[in-house]
Design an enzyme around this catalytic site. Structure first.
Site, PDB file in Angstrom:
ATOM      1  N   ARG A 177       7.117  -8.852   9.550  1.00  0.00           N
ATOM      2  CA  ARG A 177       7.655  -9.770   8.637  1.00  0.00           C
ATOM      3  C   ARG A 177       8.930  -8.870   7.754  1.00  0.00           C
ATOM      4  O   ARG A 177       9.292  -9.176   6.531  1.00  0.00           O
ATOM      5  CB  ARG A 177       6.726  -9.889   7.399  1.00  0.00           C
ATOM      6  CG  ARG A 177       5.806 -10.967   8.105  1.00  0.00           C
ATOM      7  CD  ARG A 177       6.055 -12.388   8.511  1.00  0.00           C
ATOM      8  NE  ARG A 177       5.195 -13.063   9.025  1.00  0.00           N
ATOM      9  CZ  ARG A 177       4.583 -13.422  10.323  1.00  0.00           C
ATOM     10  NH1 ARG A 177       5.159 -12.555  11.134  1.00  0.00           N
ATOM     11  NH2 ARG A 177       3.795 -14.048  10.697  1.00  0.00           N
ATOM     12  N   SER A 228       3.078 -19.008   3.720  1.00  0.00           N
ATOM     13  CA  SER A 228       1.819 -17.945   3.475  1.00  0.00           C
ATOM     14  C   SER A 228       2.299 -16.947   2.425  1.00  0.00           C
ATOM     15  O   SER A 228       3.413 -16.530   2.198  1.00  0.00           O
ATOM     16  CB  SER A 228       1.951 -17.037   4.715  1.00  0.00           C
ATOM     17  OG  SER A 228       1.460 -17.762   5.713  1.00  0.00           O
ATOM     18  N   GLU A 275       3.871 -11.435   1.110  1.00  0.00           N
ATOM     19  CA  GLU A 275       4.907 -11.950   2.151  1.00  0.00           C
ATOM     20  C   GLU A 275       6.087 -12.608   1.521  1.00  0.00           C
ATOM     21  O   GLU A 275       7.234 -12.450   1.953  1.00  0.00           O
ATOM     22  CB  GLU A 275       4.278 -12.774   3.157  1.00  0.00           C
ATOM     23  CG  GLU A 275       5.318 -13.320   4.143  1.00  0.00           C
ATOM     24  CD  GLU A 275       4.823 -14.083   5.331  1.00  0.00           C
ATOM     25  OE1 GLU A 275       3.746 -13.904   5.979  1.00  0.00           O
ATOM     26  OE2 GLU A 275       5.509 -15.032   5.712  1.00  0.00           O
TER      27      GLU A 275
HETATM   28  N1  EPU Z   1      -8.656 -19.273   7.878  1.00  0.00           N
HETATM   29  C1  EPU Z   1      -9.861 -19.687   7.154  1.00  0.00           C
HETATM   30  N2  EPU Z   1      -9.637 -19.998   5.848  1.00  0.00           N
HETATM   31  C2  EPU Z   1      -8.646 -20.361   5.390  1.00  0.00           C
HETATM   32  C3  EPU Z   1      -7.570 -20.391   5.822  1.00  0.00           C
HETATM   33  C4  EPU Z   1      -7.504 -19.699   7.352  1.00  0.00           C
HETATM   34  O1  EPU Z   1     -11.006 -19.211   7.225  1.00  0.00           O
HETATM   35  O2  EPU Z   1      -8.291 -21.147   4.228  1.00  0.00           O
HETATM   36  C5  EPU Z   1      -9.134 -18.716   9.214  1.00  0.00           C
HETATM   37  C6  EPU Z   1      -8.559 -19.862  10.069  1.00  0.00           C
HETATM   38  O3  EPU Z   1      -9.797 -20.528  10.524  1.00  0.00           O
HETATM   39  C7  EPU Z   1      -8.212 -18.772  11.283  1.00  0.00           C
HETATM   40  C8  EPU Z   1      -7.688 -17.589  10.543  1.00  0.00           C
HETATM   41  O4  EPU Z   1      -7.888 -17.859   9.196  1.00  0.00           O
HETATM   42  O5  EPU Z   1      -9.287 -18.395  12.042  1.00  0.00           O
HETATM   43  C9  EPU Z   1      -5.951 -17.661  10.755  1.00  0.00           C
HETATM   44  O6  EPU Z   1      -5.484 -18.740  10.089  1.00  0.00           O
HETATM   45  P1  EPU Z   1      -4.311 -19.438  10.716  1.00  0.00           P
HETATM   46  O7  EPU Z   1      -4.469 -19.746  12.169  1.00  0.00           O
HETATM   47  O8  EPU Z   1      -3.981 -20.795   9.765  1.00  0.00           O
HETATM   48  O9  EPU Z   1      -3.249 -18.659  10.669  1.00  0.00           O
HETATM   49  P2  EPU Z   1      -2.575 -17.499   9.507  1.00  0.00           P
HETATM   50  O10 EPU Z   1      -2.710 -16.357   9.853  1.00  0.00           O
HETATM   51  O11 EPU Z   1      -3.175 -17.965   8.192  1.00  0.00           O
HETATM   52  C10 EPU Z   1      -0.151 -17.431  10.361  1.00  0.00           C
HETATM   53  C11 EPU Z   1       1.186 -17.482   9.527  1.00  0.00           C
HETATM   54  C12 EPU Z   1       1.730 -18.905   9.397  1.00  0.00           C
HETATM   55  C13 EPU Z   1       1.379 -19.746  10.757  1.00  0.00           C
HETATM   56  C14 EPU Z   1       0.225 -19.996  11.258  1.00  0.00           C
HETATM   57  C15 EPU Z   1       0.253 -20.689  12.659  1.00  0.00           C
HETATM   58  C16 EPU Z   1       1.220 -15.471   8.677  1.00  0.00           C
HETATM   59  C17 EPU Z   1       1.074 -14.695   7.425  1.00  0.00           C
HETATM   60  N3  EPU Z   1       0.856 -16.536   8.610  1.00  0.00           N
HETATM   61  O12 EPU Z   1      -1.197 -18.079   9.616  1.00  0.00           O
HETATM   62  O13 EPU Z   1       3.038 -18.868   9.148  1.00  0.00           O
HETATM   63  O14 EPU Z   1       2.025 -21.126  10.232  1.00  0.00           O
HETATM   64  O15 EPU Z   1      -0.135 -18.616  11.705  1.00  0.00           O
HETATM   65  O16 EPU Z   1       0.783 -20.139  13.419  1.00  0.00           O
HETATM   66  O17 EPU Z   1       1.144 -14.754   9.823  1.00  0.00           O
HETATM   67  C18 EPU Z   1       4.463 -18.567   6.895  1.00  0.00           C
HETATM   68  O18 EPU Z   1       4.552 -17.366   7.508  1.00  0.00           O
HETATM   69  O19 EPU Z   1       4.701 -18.925   6.112  1.00  0.00           O
HETATM   70  C19 EPU Z   1       3.283 -19.329   7.733  1.00  0.00           C
HETATM   71  C20 EPU Z   1       2.844 -20.495   7.380  1.00  0.00           C
END
Ligand code: EPU
Length: 315
Positions: A189, A238, A308
């Protein structure tokens, strides 16, 4: 002398800047209108140069007038404090809006040069229309190309650094200079850029894809976002980086913080790594909530969450 605390715009400053720039200059522009969070006090000015020459003229003038400046992309990933930004924000929507696709040396490879002011979703749309593969992972990322490059924006499906071949900068000597992939210092990032340099364009390496598959991949990513992320309220995406091998959202969720609210800032009920603005959230509410989340996650799991989103301005 700290130029940020010394700079005070006065009518002469406004006159000089508006006379020098061929584009628009918005004076005392409320940044809550220009951020996806819908939060933030005013910037002394938002300047929208019309082309690269205009941009260079503006930057030279701002330096001469000891005016702090920064680039304002599409205002995503940004928390502007309630006192606003002391200085000028440069918007590149006109000065860096080119989108050019050229074929590579073989029939499979294509290069897309995209100006920093181009919305990332527009770059993605063109690749989908052309049946090119490579940018599908950017589906739903709300920023500009420049912001995405600076942030090394990414999802679980990829990062900007994976597709970036070259980045062109406006240097501190006000010339254009390009760096190829091996000379770019991408981190999680983050892209290391000198504070007086500005990203003006990036070249992405794409491949000829199967148009149907590219479309389907983008649709699936969009559906996943709709299912898992809040859309009803303004947010900045995020809030925290994922700690290595962990998910910030899962940690915040397991700490029982979903729905926690300070003022109109709330940890989203849908995705715990989002803070939503329920109407009139102030930056100070968001900061207090972020502190509370960091404290609680540290107490529960011993993990230090790193923001972030970029926090700028004065409180
Ligand atoms: N999860 C939970 N509870 C929650 C949210 C998530 O248990 O309230 C669990 C989900 O079930 C999953 C894991 O956490 O097993 C990861 O969650 P998610 O798939 O939503 O991905 P993320 O790592 O939270 C990343 C990016 C997002 C992007 C998504 C989808 C980062 C910091 N964020 O989110 O990017 O949209 O993957 O590809 O890497 C952004 O950077 O602004 C952003 C929205």
């Amino acid at each position: 002398m700290d130029p940020v605390s010394e700079f005070r715009p006065d009518p002469t400053w406004v006159k000089e800047v508006t006379a020098a720039c061929r584009g628009r200059v918005l004076v005392r522009a409320p940044l809550n209108h220009f951020t996806t969070f819908k939060i933030g006090g005013p910037a002394d000015a938002i300047i929208i140069p019309v082309d690269q020459d205009d941009l260079i003229t503006v930057i030279r003038l701002l330096k001469r007038l000891a005016t702090p400046w920064m680039v304002l992309g599409r205002g995503s990933n940004l928390l502007v404090l309630d006192g606003g930004y002391n200085g000028a924000m440069i918007n590149l929507a006109q000065a860096a809006n080119q989108l050019v696709i050229t074929p590579g040396s073989n029939r499979e490879e294509f290069f897309m040069e995209a100006g920093a002011g181009v919305p990332l979703c527009r770059a993605l749309r063109i690749t989908v229309a052309e049946g090119l593969t490579g940018l599908e992972f950017t589906t739903g990322i709300p920023g500009s190309v420049g912001g995405a490059v600076i942030m090394n924006a990414g999802t679980r499906d990829g990062r900007i650094e994976d597709v970036t071949e070259e980045v062109t900068f406006l240097t501190k000597e006000e010339t254009m200079a390009s760096k190829i992939k091996k000379d770019l210092c991408f981190q999680y990032r983050h892209l290391a850029v000198d504070s007086d340099e500005m990203v003006v364009s990036a070249t992405f390496k794409l491949k000829k894809g199967t148009p149907d598959l590219v479309r389907k991949t983008v649709k699936a990513a969009m559906d996943y976002r709709k299912q898992t992320q809040p859309k009803a309220w303004p947010s900045a995406g995020s809030v925290f980086k994922n700690p290595p091998g962990m998910s910030a959202g899962a940690l915040i969720d397991q700490a029982g913080l979903k729905g926690t609210r300070i003022g109109d800032a709330q940890v989203s009920e849908k995705h715990a790594n989002f803070i939503v603005n329920l109407g009139h959230a102030r930056a100070k509410d968001v900061l207090s909530l972020m502190n509370k989340v960091q404290r609680t996650v540290k107490e529960n799991f011993g993990v230090a969450l790193e923001p972030e989103i970029k926090v700028i301005g004065r409180s």
